[in-house]
Write a protein that holds these residues in place. Structure first.
Motif, PDB file in Angstrom:
ATOM      1  N   UNK A 154      61.179  85.264 -63.297  1.00 20.26           N
ATOM      2  CA  UNK A 154      60.716  86.035 -64.453  1.00 20.26           C
ATOM      3  C   UNK A 154      60.936  85.322 -65.782  1.00 20.26           C
ATOM      4  N   UNK A 155      61.976  84.505 -65.848  1.00 15.96           N
ATOM      5  CA  UNK A 155      62.291  83.824 -67.112  1.00 15.96           C
ATOM      6  C   UNK A 155      62.761  82.401 -66.823  1.00 15.96           C
ATOM      7  N   UNK A 156      61.845  81.525 -66.386  1.00 17.25           N
ATOM      8  CA  UNK A 156      62.258  80.165 -66.042  1.00 17.25           C
ATOM      9  C   UNK A 156      62.906  79.422 -67.206  1.00 17.25           C
ATOM     10  N   UNK A 157      62.540  79.789 -68.420  1.00 11.68           N
ATOM     11  CA  UNK A 157      63.136  79.117 -69.584  1.00 11.68           C
ATOM     12  C   UNK A 157      64.652  79.349 -69.663  1.00 11.68           C
ATOM     13  N   UNK A 158      65.136  80.450 -69.060  1.00 14.19           N
ATOM     14  CA  UNK A 158      66.573  80.731 -69.099  1.00 14.19           C
ATOM     15  C   UNK A 158      67.375  79.668 -68.349  1.00 14.19           C
ATOM     16  N   UNK A 159      66.735  78.939 -67.440  1.00 12.77           N
ATOM     17  CA  UNK A 159      67.440  77.883 -66.705  1.00 12.77           C
ATOM     18  C   UNK A 159      67.738  76.681 -67.594  1.00 12.77           C
ATOM     19  N   UNK A 160      67.070  76.611 -68.727  1.00 10.06           N
ATOM     20  CA  UNK A 160      67.237  75.476 -69.634  1.00 10.06           C
ATOM     21  C   UNK A 160      68.109  75.810 -70.840  1.00 10.06           C
TER      22      UNK A 160
END
Length: 146
Positions: free
Chosen positions: A94-100
């Motif tokens: 849902x929020x791949x950007x949170x992995x970065x």
């Protein structure tokens, strides 16, 4: 005031804290009851996410940083709290950007996951693995390792 303000952060933190509690008695029934409580707490997190949160934009809440150092995302709390793998994969999807998103020590959620789990416990598969292994851009863990 608690550690977190956004509802999703509070739910994740509550589940994390339940997972850290020791049963009052060390009997099979007390451990089973605690495991059920922890599973129910993580299920509340999953349900909240899949139902779209409390009417706010759930995507914004997934990327919001909060907590004592203003560097905790729901993904980070779930990784540290050893949330069930399907929940972690849902957050990543849902929020791949949170992995970065790095914390105050420039650690990615993956660094925290590796520090707290064996390789077999990491919630990775071909789909989530590509999202969970971003171009680290020089980010390292506490020892400077990537």
């Amino acid at each position: 005031m608690g550690r977190y303000n956004p509802p999703l952060h509070k739910l994740c933190d509550s589940a994390h804290r339940k997972s850290q509690q020791q049963p009052l008695a060390s009997t099979p029934n007390s451990k089973k009851s605690q495991n059920e409580d922890v599973a129910l707490a993580w299920e509340k997190v999953r349900s909240y996410i899949q139902n779209g949160g409390d009417g706010e934009n759930i995507h914004d809440e997934l990327l919001q940083m909060d907590g004592p150092n203003k560097d905790d995302t729901p993904l980070r709390i779930c990784v540290v709290g050893r949330a069930p793998s399907p929940l972690v994969v849902l957050l990543v999807d849902l929020a791949p950007r949170s992995t970065q998103m790095v914390d105050g020590k420039l650690r990615l959620p993956l660094h925290l996951a590796c520090k707290r789990a064996s390789v077999n416990e990491l919630p990775l598969n071909a789909s989530s693995g590509r999202k969970f292994f971003p171009n680290t851009g020089g980010s390292g863990d506490d020892d400077g390792s990537v």
